[in-house]
Design a protein around this motif. Sequence first.
Motif, PDB file in Angstrom:
ATOM      1  N   ALA A  23       0.843  -1.200   0.000  1.00  0.00           N
ATOM      2  CA  ALA A  23       0.000   0.000   0.000  1.00  0.00           C
ATOM      3  C   ALA A  23       0.878   1.251   0.000  1.00  0.00           C
ATOM      4  CB  ALA A  23      -0.921  -0.005   1.221  1.00  0.00           C
ATOM      5  N   TYR A  24       1.948   1.198   0.773  1.00  0.00           N
ATOM      6  CA  TYR A  24       2.851   2.339   0.828  1.00  0.00           C
ATOM      7  C   TYR A  24       3.463   2.600  -0.546  1.00  0.00           C
ATOM      8  CZ  TYR A  24       6.562   5.463   2.239  1.00  0.00           C
ATOM      9  OH  TYR A  24       7.380   6.544   2.343  1.00  0.00           O
ATOM     10  N   GLU A  25       3.940   1.537  -1.150  1.00  0.00           N
ATOM     11  CA  GLU A  25       4.562   1.654  -2.472  1.00  0.00           C
ATOM     12  C   GLU A  25       3.578   2.281  -3.468  1.00  0.00           C
ATOM     13  OE1 GLU A  25       6.971  -1.822  -4.092  1.00  0.00           O
ATOM     14  OE2 GLU A  25       5.346  -1.729  -5.553  1.00  0.00           O
ATOM     15  N   GLU A  26       2.360   1.814  -3.422  1.00  0.00           N
ATOM     16  CA  GLU A  26       1.340   2.305  -4.335  1.00  0.00           C
ATOM     17  C   GLU A  26       1.060   3.798  -4.110  1.00  0.00           C
ATOM     18  OE1 GLU A  26      -2.538   0.400  -3.842  1.00  0.00           O
ATOM     19  OE2 GLU A  26      -2.596   0.236  -6.023  1.00  0.00           O
ATOM     20  N   LEU A  27       0.919   4.179  -2.847  1.00  0.00           N
ATOM     21  CA  LEU A  27       0.648   5.579  -2.533  1.00  0.00           C
ATOM     22  C   LEU A  27       1.828   6.469  -2.913  1.00  0.00           C
ATOM     23  CD1 LEU A  27      -1.133   5.113   0.897  1.00  0.00           C
ATOM     24  CD2 LEU A  27      -2.157   6.039  -1.184  1.00  0.00           C
ATOM     25  N   PHE A  28       3.017   5.962  -2.665  1.00  0.00           N
ATOM     26  CA  PHE A  28       4.218   6.715  -3.033  1.00  0.00           C
ATOM     27  C   PHE A  28       4.203   7.017  -4.535  1.00  0.00           C
ATOM     28  CE2 PHE A  28       8.523   7.060  -4.616  1.00  0.00           C
ATOM     29  CZ  PHE A  28       9.159   7.878  -3.687  1.00  0.00           C
ATOM     30  N   GLU A  29       3.920   6.007  -5.320  1.00  0.00           N
ATOM     31  CA  GLU A  29       3.889   6.188  -6.775  1.00  0.00           C
ATOM     32  C   GLU A  29       2.807   7.182  -7.183  1.00  0.00           C
ATOM     33  OE1 GLU A  29       3.316   2.198  -8.066  1.00  0.00           O
ATOM     34  OE2 GLU A  29       5.436   1.682  -7.926  1.00  0.00           O
ATOM     35  N   LEU A  30       1.638   7.002  -6.619  1.00  0.00           N
ATOM     36  CA  LEU A  30       0.511   7.860  -6.963  1.00  0.00           C
ATOM     37  C   LEU A  30       0.803   9.322  -6.634  1.00  0.00           C
ATOM     38  CD1 LEU A  30      -2.513   8.076  -7.722  1.00  0.00           C
ATOM     39  CD2 LEU A  30      -3.037   7.693  -5.332  1.00  0.00           C
ATOM     40  N   ILE A  31       1.326   9.541  -5.444  1.00  0.00           N
ATOM     41  CA  ILE A  31       1.547  10.919  -5.007  1.00  0.00           C
ATOM     42  C   ILE A  31       2.729  11.544  -5.740  1.00  0.00           C
ATOM     43  CG2 ILE A  31       2.076  12.379  -3.012  1.00  0.00           C
ATOM     44  CD1 ILE A  31       0.495  10.261  -1.341  1.00  0.00           C
ATOM     45  N   LEU A  32       3.729  10.740  -6.001  1.00  0.00           N
ATOM     46  CA  LEU A  32       4.856  11.242  -6.783  1.00  0.00           C
ATOM     47  C   LEU A  32       4.380  11.642  -8.187  1.00  0.00           C
ATOM     48  CD1 LEU A  32       7.832  11.860  -7.145  1.00  0.00           C
ATOM     49  CD2 LEU A  32       8.246   9.451  -7.669  1.00  0.00           C
ATOM     50  N   ALA A  33       3.562  10.783  -8.780  1.00  0.00           N
ATOM     51  CA  ALA A  33       3.044  11.089 -10.116  1.00  0.00           C
ATOM     52  C   ALA A  33       2.270  12.406 -10.091  1.00  0.00           C
ATOM     53  CB  ALA A  33       2.144   9.956 -10.612  1.00  0.00           C
ATOM     54  N   ALA A  34       1.449  12.577  -9.055  1.00  0.00           N
ATOM     55  CA  ALA A  34       0.654  13.806  -8.958  1.00  0.00           C
ATOM     56  C   ALA A  34       1.560  15.033  -8.839  1.00  0.00           C
ATOM     57  CB  ALA A  34      -0.287  13.721  -7.759  1.00  0.00           C
ATOM     58  N   ASN A  35       2.607  14.888  -8.039  1.00  0.00           N
ATOM     59  CA  ASN A  35       3.538  16.009  -7.875  1.00  0.00           C
ATOM     60  C   ASN A  35       4.257  16.341  -9.172  1.00  0.00           C
ATOM     61  OD1 ASN A  35       4.001  17.191  -5.050  1.00  0.00           O
ATOM     62  ND2 ASN A  35       3.643  15.026  -4.656  1.00  0.00           N
ATOM     63  N   LEU A  36       4.661  15.313  -9.874  1.00  0.00           N
ATOM     64  CA  LEU A  36       5.348  15.550 -11.144  1.00  0.00           C
ATOM     65  C   LEU A  36       4.393  16.164 -12.170  1.00  0.00           C
ATOM     66  CD1 LEU A  36       7.599  12.359 -11.322  1.00  0.00           C
ATOM     67  CD2 LEU A  36       8.221  14.671 -10.595  1.00  0.00           C
ATOM     68  N   ASN A  37       3.132  15.709 -12.136  1.00  0.00           N
ATOM     69  CA  ASN A  37       2.129  16.304 -13.018  1.00  0.00           C
ATOM     70  C   ASN A  37       2.027  17.793 -12.804  1.00  0.00           C
ATOM     71  OD1 ASN A  37       1.279  14.087 -14.348  1.00  0.00           O
ATOM     72  ND2 ASN A  37      -0.565  13.769 -13.138  1.00  0.00           N
ATOM     73  N   LYS A  38       2.026  18.140 -11.542  1.00  0.00           N
ATOM     74  CA  LYS A  38       1.881  19.548 -11.209  1.00  0.00           C
ATOM     75  C   LYS A  38       3.059  20.329 -11.792  1.00  0.00           C
ATOM     76  CE  LYS A  38       0.208  22.320  -7.443  1.00  0.00           C
ATOM     77  NZ  LYS A  38      -0.520  22.239  -6.184  1.00  0.00           N
ATOM     78  N   GLN A  39       4.250  19.758 -11.679  1.00  0.00           N
ATOM     79  CA  GLN A  39       5.425  20.428 -12.247  1.00  0.00           C
ATOM     80  C   GLN A  39       5.304  20.565 -13.761  1.00  0.00           C
ATOM     81  OE1 GLN A  39       8.958  18.390 -10.961  1.00  0.00           O
ATOM     82  NE2 GLN A  39       8.467  18.624  -8.791  1.00  0.00           N
ATOM     83  N   GLU A  40       4.815  19.496 -14.405  1.00  0.00           N
ATOM     84  CA  GLU A  40       4.639  19.538 -15.855  1.00  0.00           C
ATOM     85  C   GLU A  40       3.652  20.646 -16.230  1.00  0.00           C
ATOM     86  OE1 GLU A  40       6.036  17.523 -18.363  1.00  0.00           O
ATOM     87  OE2 GLU A  40       7.420  17.144 -16.700  1.00  0.00           O
ATOM     88  N   ASN A  41       2.581  20.685 -15.453  1.00  0.00           N
ATOM     89  CA  ASN A  41       1.546  21.664 -15.709  1.00  0.00           C
ATOM     90  C   ASN A  41       2.108  23.085 -15.670  1.00  0.00           C
ATOM     91  OD1 ASN A  41      -1.324  21.998 -16.177  1.00  0.00           O
ATOM     92  ND2 ASN A  41      -1.324  23.058 -14.208  1.00  0.00           N
ATOM     93  N   GLN A  42       3.029  23.304 -14.756  1.00  0.00           N
ATOM     94  CA  GLN A  42       3.624  24.632 -14.608  1.00  0.00           C
ATOM     95  C   GLN A  42       4.448  25.028 -15.829  1.00  0.00           C
ATOM     96  OE1 GLN A  42       3.117  26.773 -11.924  1.00  0.00           O
ATOM     97  NE2 GLN A  42       1.557  25.259 -11.418  1.00  0.00           N
ATOM     98  N   LYS A  43       4.818  24.033 -16.612  1.00  0.00           N
ATOM     99  CA  LYS A  43       5.632  24.343 -17.791  1.00  0.00           C
ATOM    100  C   LYS A  43       4.769  24.738 -18.987  1.00  0.00           C
ATOM    101  CE  LYS A  43       9.219  21.059 -16.558  1.00  0.00           C
ATOM    102  NZ  LYS A  43       9.492  19.638 -16.798  1.00  0.00           N
ATOM    103  N   LEU A  44       3.453  24.428 -18.902  1.00  0.00           N
ATOM    104  CA  LEU A  44       2.570  24.756 -20.023  1.00  0.00           C
ATOM    105  C   LEU A  44       2.228  26.242 -20.023  1.00  0.00           C
ATOM    106  CD1 LEU A  44       0.066  21.777 -19.831  1.00  0.00           C
ATOM    107  CD2 LEU A  44       1.979  22.057 -21.409  1.00  0.00           C
TER     108      LEU A  44
END
Length: 690
Positions: free
Chosen positions: A220-241
């Motif tokens: 569960a931890y591994e899964e949440l880590f991936e999910l939240i990391l992905a969300a954070n990276l998405n946010k960074q990507e979004n800032q580049k648009l």
Amino acid sequence: MPLDLAAPVSSVKGVGPKTEALLKKAGLATVKDLLYFLPRTYENFTETTALKDIRPGKVVIKGKISDVKVTQTHRRNFSVTEGVIRDATDAIRVVWFNQPYRARQFSPDKEYYFTGMYDLNRGRYQLTSPKAELASAVKKSGQNSTFRPVYPAKSGLKSDQLQKIYESLRPDFAFIPDLLPPSPLLPDFAQPSGARADALFKAHFAENDTDIKTAREYLAYEELFELILAANLNKQENQKLKSFEIPFVPRDIQSLVKKLPFPLTNAQRLATFEILKDLEKPVPMNRLLQGDVGAGKTVVAALAAFSVIRAGKQVALLAPTAILASQHAESLSALLAPFGINVALLTGATKGKSELKKRIKSGEAQLIVGTHALLTDDTEFSGLALTIIDEQHRFGVNQRQKLLAKTVAKNGLAPHLLMMTATPIPRSLQLAIFGDLDVSILNELPKGRQPVTTRLLSELNFTDQLYPVVRDFLAKGQQVYWICKKIDDTASGKPTSEAVSVKRQAEKLRPLFPKANIAFLHGKMKPAEKDAVMSAFAAGKINILVSTTVVEVGVNVPNANLMVIMNANDYGLAQLHQLRGRVGRGKDAALCFLATPASVEPSRRLRELEKSTDGFYLAEADLKLRGPGEIYGALQHGALNLQFASLTDTKLISAASKSAKAFAKTPDRLADFPELAQEIKKYQQLTTLN
Ligand code: ADP
Ligand code: MG
């Protein structure tokens, strides 16, 4: 040598072409897929029940079997195998249906484990179709001797078959490489050098409950880590648009606010301000507006749309149903037309589509309201700068993505995005679910709103306690929603269901309220028919609207203040709360009856609804009553597809977000963790909004 997780399942000893095909059908193509396919449950042979203590329910017993005989019944191809199981304390009856080979399976002097349901059948208690294992074989096999995994049945794969496959993989588990990047922020159980290998091993070869807990916690931890990391990276990507910079002109906004028939609530002011501030920035807004039913989200959206249109750009508003879309189009047009703003409606039923599309393409249509017809059609915009998605939880992630993909302008500018939802998500969960979104909350209902009074009522008491109330409301000139589960009694209606259909209910009500105009509404009607009924109801021409849950989301008729929900026991808490939100939208007192058939005891869930009208409270209550309840259910299983983590596990979520956020500060490091990078990409595709 680390285990090659990407290797095909056929590389596993004992997996021939036939098994491989079955595995593939079940979606298991690689060794990694296999490893993450976890047991559904475990049979625990260490805890057998003595026959003298046996109780109805799922049981594991150990005993000898005798008197086995097969009876062929009159029906062809149907057999019953019966026998008697004994241990030192007592004896019970056992029955298998259509398993004649059972008669040859047992020797009378050997002991077996039997696992299955012990229950009442035609007045007699019996063990029905249990699984049977030779006791000495269970002990002797090299496997987790008395704790046995049961794998989910999938595409014709048997649990036993899978168990054999894992057994042959067993020596390889120790060579499963780590996945999470080493960091002092990881909790002890997730620290590298074997945490993952250990967890997966314990999941498949659990020997006790602690093993299972350890495994689940890590995964569960591994899964949440991936999910939240992905969300954070998405946010960074979004800032580049890049997006449109919409100037915030307070005086202009004021001119619209002044035209509203009511003052804004403070929450509405604040949310509007946050949105208008976002729109000024050169990066696309990615904001979720959360507010309980009736909190007044539409006005906030209207103000945002107004600002964008005044800046000479277009706005699209997407609604989940045609009824809601046309209602939005109507009310927004009433509000914005005086400012010379052109509002267009585009649903599946819209006539003269090609004409309308020309107006959209030319920019003449400035606010385009529609259903997903907006997505599928070849609609071209001219300068779409803001997309608003109402009731966003009703849309699949794919649909949202599609809209965004097609609305990125030719010059590469992405539209701002405002999503609205009435599904209350406690703060603790927001991060995990909407990690890449900014959130505004309307935590205040408009003044003067009287909370909806809710009453549980048995159908037995309709004559005394319901019909007189309905007459009162009708006499006051108010309107009534009457919610039924089924459309009609013939088609898909199950013969066992006690539920009354909309059609029958309408017939029943006519003689009771002869002066009332009674109409019905359901999802299978033609869009034009639905629209006609809904507009007539909104215009006050229909007094009682008998409807299925198609009116559940968004519909706004402030003069309707009485709702009767038939078979309320059949709905979930969130859905009932949404439905109830259709009444009490004006200044008048509103009443909602949760009706249950005579045979049904009202549940805790219904009592909670009687007690509270606060969506956030109800979300928490639902969480407590049913674990991850239906509110999160859709998110959990649909969009995010969490396999191990539960969104109710706030401690784990906050631990995972701490380490994921820290990692997100150095996104380039991801290149050093190729497997993690690949997982993240999968999640990004699921959650990205760009
Ligand atoms: P929801 O948040 O459920 O989408 P709506 O936007 O449909 O709610 O608003 C519900 C009703 O409340 C509408 O009739 C709307 O005109 C009214 N309303 C919105 N804001 C206010 C306010 N500040 N004061 C009074 N009524 C309001
Ligand atoms: Mg709404």
